[in-house]
Scaffold this active site. Structure first.
Site, PDB file in Angstrom:
ATOM      1  N   LYS A  13       0.832  -1.221   0.000  1.00  0.00           N
ATOM      2  CA  LYS A  13       0.000   0.000   0.000  1.00  0.00           C
ATOM      3  C   LYS A  13       0.857   1.259   0.000  1.00  0.00           C
ATOM      4  CE  LYS A  13      -2.164  -0.805   3.904  1.00  0.00           C
ATOM      5  NZ  LYS A  13      -1.606  -2.110   4.340  1.00  0.00           N
ATOM      6  N   ARG A  88      -9.146   1.225   9.548  1.00  0.00           N
ATOM      7  CA  ARG A  88      -8.658  -0.121   9.884  1.00  0.00           C
ATOM      8  C   ARG A  88      -9.774  -0.995  10.464  1.00  0.00           C
ATOM      9  NH1 ARG A  88      -3.082   0.649   9.126  1.00  0.00           N
ATOM     10  NH2 ARG A  88      -1.814  -0.804  10.275  1.00  0.00           N
ATOM     11  N   ARG A 127      11.165  -9.189   5.906  1.00  0.00           N
ATOM     12  CA  ARG A 127      11.246  -7.836   6.440  1.00  0.00           C
ATOM     13  C   ARG A 127      11.744  -7.861   7.889  1.00  0.00           C
ATOM     14  NH1 ARG A 127       6.198  -4.090   5.057  1.00  0.00           N
ATOM     15  NH2 ARG A 127       5.777  -3.546   7.193  1.00  0.00           N
ATOM     16  N   ARG A 136      11.798  -0.069  12.533  1.00  0.00           N
ATOM     17  CA  ARG A 136      10.445  -0.057  13.090  1.00  0.00           C
ATOM     18  C   ARG A 136      10.314  -1.015  14.268  1.00  0.00           C
ATOM     19  NH1 ARG A 136       5.691   0.171   8.612  1.00  0.00           N
ATOM     20  NH2 ARG A 136       4.560  -0.594  10.421  1.00  0.00           N
ATOM     21  N   ARG A 147      -0.148  -8.273  13.426  1.00  0.00           N
ATOM     22  CA  ARG A 147      -0.781  -7.297  12.524  1.00  0.00           C
ATOM     23  C   ARG A 147      -1.599  -7.989  11.435  1.00  0.00           C
ATOM     24  NH1 ARG A 147       4.305  -4.224  10.972  1.00  0.00           N
ATOM     25  NH2 ARG A 147       3.005  -3.135   9.471  1.00  0.00           N
TER      26      ARG A 147
HETATM   27  P1  AMP Z   1       1.086   0.860   9.320  1.00  0.00           P
HETATM   28  O1  AMP Z   1       2.292   1.688   9.090  1.00  0.00           O
HETATM   29  O2  AMP Z   1      -0.115   1.305   8.547  1.00  0.00           O
HETATM   30  O3  AMP Z   1       1.344  -0.618   9.174  1.00  0.00           O
HETATM   31  O4  AMP Z   1       0.675   1.072  10.862  1.00  0.00           O
HETATM   32  C1  AMP Z   1       1.560   0.734  11.903  1.00  0.00           C
HETATM   33  C2  AMP Z   1       0.803   0.644  13.214  1.00  0.00           C
HETATM   34  O5  AMP Z   1       0.209   1.910  13.530  1.00  0.00           O
HETATM   35  C3  AMP Z   1      -0.369  -0.333  13.233  1.00  0.00           C
HETATM   36  O6  AMP Z   1       0.047  -1.669  13.478  1.00  0.00           O
HETATM   37  C4  AMP Z   1      -1.206   0.227  14.356  1.00  0.00           C
HETATM   38  O7  AMP Z   1      -0.664  -0.056  15.618  1.00  0.00           O
HETATM   39  C5  AMP Z   1      -1.068   1.735  14.134  1.00  0.00           C
HETATM   40  N1  AMP Z   1      -2.102   2.251  13.205  1.00  0.00           N
HETATM   41  C6  AMP Z   1      -1.917   2.773  11.956  1.00  0.00           C
HETATM   42  N2  AMP Z   1      -3.063   3.148  11.405  1.00  0.00           N
HETATM   43  C7  AMP Z   1      -4.024   2.852  12.309  1.00  0.00           C
HETATM   44  C8  AMP Z   1      -5.441   2.975  12.325  1.00  0.00           C
HETATM   45  N3  AMP Z   1      -6.106   3.487  11.277  1.00  0.00           N
HETATM   46  N4  AMP Z   1      -6.097   2.559  13.447  1.00  0.00           N
HETATM   47  C9  AMP Z   1      -5.460   2.060  14.507  1.00  0.00           C
HETATM   48  N5  AMP Z   1      -4.132   1.891  14.551  1.00  0.00           N
HETATM   49  C10 AMP Z   1      -3.401   2.279  13.471  1.00  0.00           C
END
Ligand code: AMP
Length: 204
Positions: A13, A88, A127, A136, A147
């Protein structure tokens, strides 16, 4: 153009959102990036989010909904934006619908990047190995697997949610990156690459 890119962790994405940003000027809005910036800056939001993110769980809805509602008010997103990692879950999707309705607008489309779990798990392991102890906090095998579980339980129901609203476009996220970009452009009816109508007309 107001878009959502939907898909599991590791589906690409972020990569595709960045490409659409560079090509068309739609701004990539990644809640994950915004939350990581908040953690790094030590803000109140960052303090709430840090441990939750490290475990691979979801940050509370009111936190991310607040972040997005502020962000889409900014003038730089006037040309359009791509939501990457938001919504999400269904509650976030409903909050987004209400937010947009309040502004007299709605989403143009939701693009789902479809990728098999077996491929994701091997990408996740790669990764985790590449970033061991690195950038990260949630790039370890355990948090990444969490996740993926959270995606299936809470985020995948959005596929049916947006399908029922006539917004869903599904793209094969297992193709190479250029092909995925082409499929997204075709699904959205936009194109700016070699061989596109625009480039043929302008000789570009
Ligand atoms: P991402 O970079 O999109 O994979 O997000 C990394 C982490 O940020 C996720 O595993 C969640 O802990 C948090 N996060 C990101 N976007 C959201 C969202 N829309 N709702 C809740 N937690 C989020």
């Amino acid at each position: 153009m107001k878009l959502i890119l939907l898909g599991p962790p590791g589906a690409g994405k972020g990569t595709q959102a960045k490409r659409l940003e560079d090509k068309y000027g739609f701004v990539q809005l990644s809640t994950g990036d915004m939350l990581r910036a908040a953690v790094a800056a030590g803000t109140e939001v960052g303090k709430i989010a840090e441990a939750i993110m490290a475990r691979g769980e979801l940050v509370p809805n009111e936190v991310v909904v607040g972040i997005i509602s502020d962000r889409i008010e900014q003038p730089d997103v006037a040309k359009g934006y791509i939501l990457d990692g938001f919504p999400r879950n269904v509650a976030q999707a409903e909050a987004l619908d209400a937010m947009l309705k309040g502004k007299g607008t709605e989403l143009d489309a939701v693009v789902e990047l479809e990728v098999d779990d077996s491929i994701l798990l091997s990408r996740i392991e790669t990764r985790a190995a590449e970033t061991a102890g690195g950038a990260r906090a949630d790039d370890n095998a355990e948090a990444l697997a969490k996740r993926l579980t959270v995606y299936h339980e809470q985020t995948a129901p959005l596929i049916a949610y947006y399908k029922a609203r006539g917004k869903l476009k599904t793209v094969d996220g297992m193709k190479d990156m250029d092909e995925v970009t082409r499929q997204i452009e075709a699904a959205l009816g936009i194109s700016k690459g070699k061989g596109s109508l625009l480039s043929r007309l302008t000789g570009g």
